[in-house]
Design an enzyme around this catalytic site. Structure first.
Site, PDB file in Angstrom:
ATOM      1  N   TRP A 156       0.805  -1.223   0.000  1.00 35.02           N
ATOM      2  CA  TRP A 156       0.000   0.000   0.000  1.00 35.02           C
ATOM      3  C   TRP A 156       0.835   1.269   0.000  1.00 35.02           C
ATOM      4  O   TRP A 156       0.300   2.359  -0.137  1.00 35.02           O
ATOM      5  CB  TRP A 156      -0.958   0.011   1.212  1.00 35.02           C
ATOM      6  N   ASN A 157       2.161   1.163   0.193  1.00 36.27           N
ATOM      7  CA  ASN A 157       2.932   2.411   0.344  1.00 36.27           C
ATOM      8  C   ASN A 157       3.170   3.140  -0.981  1.00 36.27           C
ATOM      9  O   ASN A 157       3.235   4.361  -1.024  1.00 36.27           O
ATOM     10  CB  ASN A 157       4.247   2.176   1.106  1.00 36.27           C
ATOM     11  N   LYS A 180      -2.389  -8.896  -7.100  1.00 33.63           N
ATOM     12  CA  LYS A 180      -3.253  -8.774  -5.922  1.00 33.63           C
ATOM     13  C   LYS A 180      -2.765  -7.578  -5.106  1.00 33.63           C
ATOM     14  O   LYS A 180      -1.787  -7.660  -4.377  1.00 33.63           O
ATOM     15  CB  LYS A 180      -3.196 -10.045  -5.063  1.00 33.63           C
ATOM     16  N   GLY A 233       6.794  -6.335   0.312  1.00 31.99           N
ATOM     17  CA  GLY A 233       6.112  -6.255   1.601  1.00 31.99           C
ATOM     18  C   GLY A 233       7.078  -6.608   2.713  1.00 31.99           C
ATOM     19  O   GLY A 233       8.296  -6.548   2.529  1.00 31.99           O
ATOM     20  N   SER A 234       6.514  -7.041   3.825  1.00 32.16           N
ATOM     21  CA  SER A 234       7.364  -7.265   4.994  1.00 32.16           C
ATOM     22  C   SER A 234       8.144  -8.575   4.882  1.00 32.16           C
ATOM     23  O   SER A 234       7.728  -9.513   4.191  1.00 32.16           O
ATOM     24  CB  SER A 234       6.499  -7.293   6.260  1.00 32.16           C
ATOM     25  N   GLU A 255      10.930  -8.264  -2.541  1.00 31.29           N
ATOM     26  CA  GLU A 255      11.437  -6.955  -2.131  1.00 31.29           C
ATOM     27  C   GLU A 255      10.866  -6.723  -0.740  1.00 31.29           C
ATOM     28  O   GLU A 255       9.705  -6.367  -0.588  1.00 31.29           O
ATOM     29  CB  GLU A 255      10.969  -5.905  -3.156  1.00 31.29           C
ATOM     30  N   LEU A 256      11.700  -7.010   0.278  1.00 34.62           N
ATOM     31  CA  LEU A 256      11.178  -7.108   1.647  1.00 34.62           C
ATOM     32  C   LEU A 256      11.631  -5.918   2.509  1.00 34.62           C
ATOM     33  O   LEU A 256      11.993  -4.875   1.980  1.00 34.62           O
ATOM     34  CB  LEU A 256      11.615  -8.449   2.240  1.00 34.62           C
ATOM     35  N   CYS A 289      10.356   1.316   2.183  1.00 34.99           N
ATOM     36  CA  CYS A 289      11.325   0.293   2.631  1.00 34.99           C
ATOM     37  C   CYS A 289      12.741   0.838   2.626  1.00 34.99           C
ATOM     38  O   CYS A 289      13.629   0.249   3.220  1.00 34.99           O
ATOM     39  CB  CYS A 289      11.299  -0.913   1.703  1.00 34.99           C
ATOM     40  N   GLU A 386      11.824  -2.017  11.528  1.00 43.52           N
ATOM     41  CA  GLU A 386      11.501  -1.077  10.453  1.00 43.52           C
ATOM     42  C   GLU A 386      10.377  -0.173  10.989  1.00 43.52           C
ATOM     43  O   GLU A 386       9.305  -0.663  11.352  1.00 43.52           O
ATOM     44  CB  GLU A 386      11.018  -1.878   9.243  1.00 43.52           C
TER      45      GLU A 386
HETATM   46  C1  SIN Z   1       9.657   0.819  -1.418  1.00 44.35           C
HETATM   47  O1  SIN Z   1       9.645   1.452  -0.390  1.00 44.35           O
HETATM   48  O2  SIN Z   1       9.361  -0.370  -1.407  1.00 44.35           O
HETATM   49  C2  SIN Z   1      10.009   1.429  -2.743  1.00 44.35           C
HETATM   50  C3  SIN Z   1      10.678   2.726  -2.660  1.00 44.35           C
HETATM   51  C4  SIN Z   1      11.134   3.237  -4.006  1.00 44.35           C
HETATM   52  O3  SIN Z   1      10.860   2.645  -5.049  1.00 44.35           O
HETATM   53  O4  SIN Z   1      11.816   4.259  -4.011  1.00 44.35           O
END
Ligand code: SIN
Length: 485
Positions: A156-157, A180, A233-234, A255-256, A289, A386
């Site tokens: 969602w970020n 999804k 995600g996490s 991509e965690l 992240c 995090e």
């Molecule tokens: C992320 O926070 O997963 C992606 C950040 C970015 O693409 O700059």
């Protein structure tokens, strides 16, 4: 509610095999975190819908994988053009459902679209190899083929960019995809699907299924038709998904989580380091992240750095992302704000000093005050976790070795940042810290042109760049014999 130029971009159910699903037994509201308003009520898809769309995506794959790269390029390019043409509406939908400021949403639409443009071009550059063998009668060829049906579980970020950077390489490589999106922010994903349909991308090639993770996730990971899972995600959820993918030996790109150190040495340009810290730490209200998660400042400049940073954070204006003058919006949900608050209150109990902020704001239950914490040490939870909120914990270090040790003292290895004007130190740091990405005197490291990804428990695979297509192709070796006369 903010009105759209084209209200048909606002959807209320899944896009499966070219059809919009608007009725279902189960529904869920999508809320605006700034106001608590219901934006729309979604028809949720179930396990059977997921099974059906997997079969449909597989049928579509049989045609898409042999569709010419020129056609794939043209369709992706058209999708890109439509995203840019509808930028205002896509940004408004994002601010409504995610909370980030309209300026940040507009920036994300450009950023997300750049992956579509990049991979449209890269579709033309899927190369192989010819390997000379010792004998005269055979040749070795290496070709790349699409992996097949891909499932993408997205966060969602970044409700737009995290979708385009998975869907664009998948489609460029000749894969079909089932996305999804997070239930907090499904509307950005559905609007992208609407534009993909308008671009003429065939039915079944791109699908967006909205529903509960517990209903859909297992179907996608258990299926032997789905050949790859890509997830952002996490780390705990990533580990569960990797285990679920093991039975079918599915390819995964993960991509965690991250725990990015932002290290500032005494010899750094202080003003640049302050600007960079503000940009990295408070981007998307701290919900990325790659946000600076631990700010490590050398002892000679520590006090001055804290004072200068505080003076700048005092100027932030928390508010509704649509309001003029708002610099930072709410967090995505009440749960997100409570999680950040728990971490901060625990740090305070353990001795942290609050320089500014430190609480959920009076503006509403999703708003967390921009915060700076000092008097911290590496034993505290806030050093390990995090944060995912607008909280800058500032740790003190003495020597270069101590900075390396602190930076590496984590199971994560996604992004890291170093500020120094000493070129030898910059190189030593870049090679000695264990991260997939290192920004030297720079925090704006993301781009469609570079390989984004982490090591250790921050995941595997790379998104973007010339390497980004590798995750969506299988390498095949062909030994071509019988060539002798
Ligand atoms: C992320 O926070 O997963 C992606 C950040 C970015 O693409 O700059």
């Amino acid at each position: 509610m903010n009105s759209l130029i084209d209200s048909t971009l606002l959807k209320s159910g899944s896009y499966l095999n070219g059809k919009w699903i608007t009725k279902a037994e189960t529904q869920a509201d999508v809320l605006n975190p700034a106001t608590g308003e219901v934006i729309t009520t979604l028809a949720l898809s179930n396990e059977q819908d997921a099974k059906t769309v997997i079969d449909d995506a597989n049928t579509a794959f049989q045609t898409w994988k042999t569709t010419s790269v020129q056609t794939r390029f043209e369709l992706l390019k058209k999708w890109f053009d439509l995203i840019i043409a509808n930028k205002q509406d896509l940004a408004a939908i994002m601010t409504m459902e995610q909370g980030k400021t309209l300026a940040e949403s507009l920036g994300e639409i450009d950023y997300g679209a750049s992956y579509v443009e990049w991979f449209a071009e890269e579709a033309k550059r899927i190369y192989g190899d010819v390997i000379n063998l010792p004998g005269q009668d055979k040749q070795a060829l290496v070709i790349r083929q699409p992996v097949g049906v891909v499932a993408a579980i997205t966060p969602w970020n970044f409700p737009n960019a995290m979708i385009t950077r998975k869907a664009a390489p998948a489609l460029a490589a000749g894969c079909t995809i089932i996305i999804k999106p997070a239930l907090e922010t499904p509307l950005s994903a559905l609007a992208l699907a609407e534009l993909a349909e308008r671009a003429g991308i065939p039915a079944g090639v791109i699908n967006v299924i909205v529903g509960k993770s517990r209903d859909l996730g297992k179907v996608l990971t258990d299926s032997s038709i789905v050949r790859k899972l890509t997830f952002t995600g996490s780390t705990p959820v990533g580990k569960v998904l990797m285990k679920q993918c093991a039975d079918t030996v599915k390819r995964t790109s993960m991509e965690l989580g991250g725990n990015a150190p932002l290290i500032i040495f005494d010899d750094a340009n202080m003003d640049k380091a302050i600007e960079a810290t503000l940009a990295s730490k408070y981007r998307n209200s701290g919900q990325t992240c790659i946000c600076a998660n631990r700010i490590l400042v050398q002892d000679g400049i520590y006090d001055l750095f804290v004072a200068k940073l505080k003076a700048r954070v005092e100027q932030f204006r928390l508010g509704n992302g649509f309001d003029q003058g708002t610099t930072h919006g709410p967090l995505v949900s009440e749960k997100a704000a409570n999680d950040v608050n728990n971490l901060v209150q625990q740090a305070i109990k353990q001795g942290a000093k609050v320089e500014i902020g430190g609480n959920i704001s009076d503006l509403g239950s999703c708003f967390f005050e921009p915060t700076i914490l000092t008097n911290l040490d590496a034993k505290m939870e806030i050093f390990r976790e995090e944060i995912f909120g607008p909280v800058a914990p500032i740790f003190k270090f003495h020597s270069e070795q101590e900075a390396v040790d602190l930076a590496n003292d984590t199971e994560f290895g996604l992004a890291s940042y170093v500020f120094t004007d000493n070129i030898s130190r910059a190189w030593r740091m870049a090679t000695n810290i264990e991260y997939g990405m290192v920004g030297i005197n720079e925090v704006a490291i993301s781009s469609a042109m570079v390989p984004f990804g982490g090591i250790k428990e921050s995941g595997n695979g790379r998104e973007g760049s010339k390497y980004g297509l590798d995750d969506y192709t299988e390498m095949k070796y062909i030994c071509l014999g019988g060539l002798g006369s």
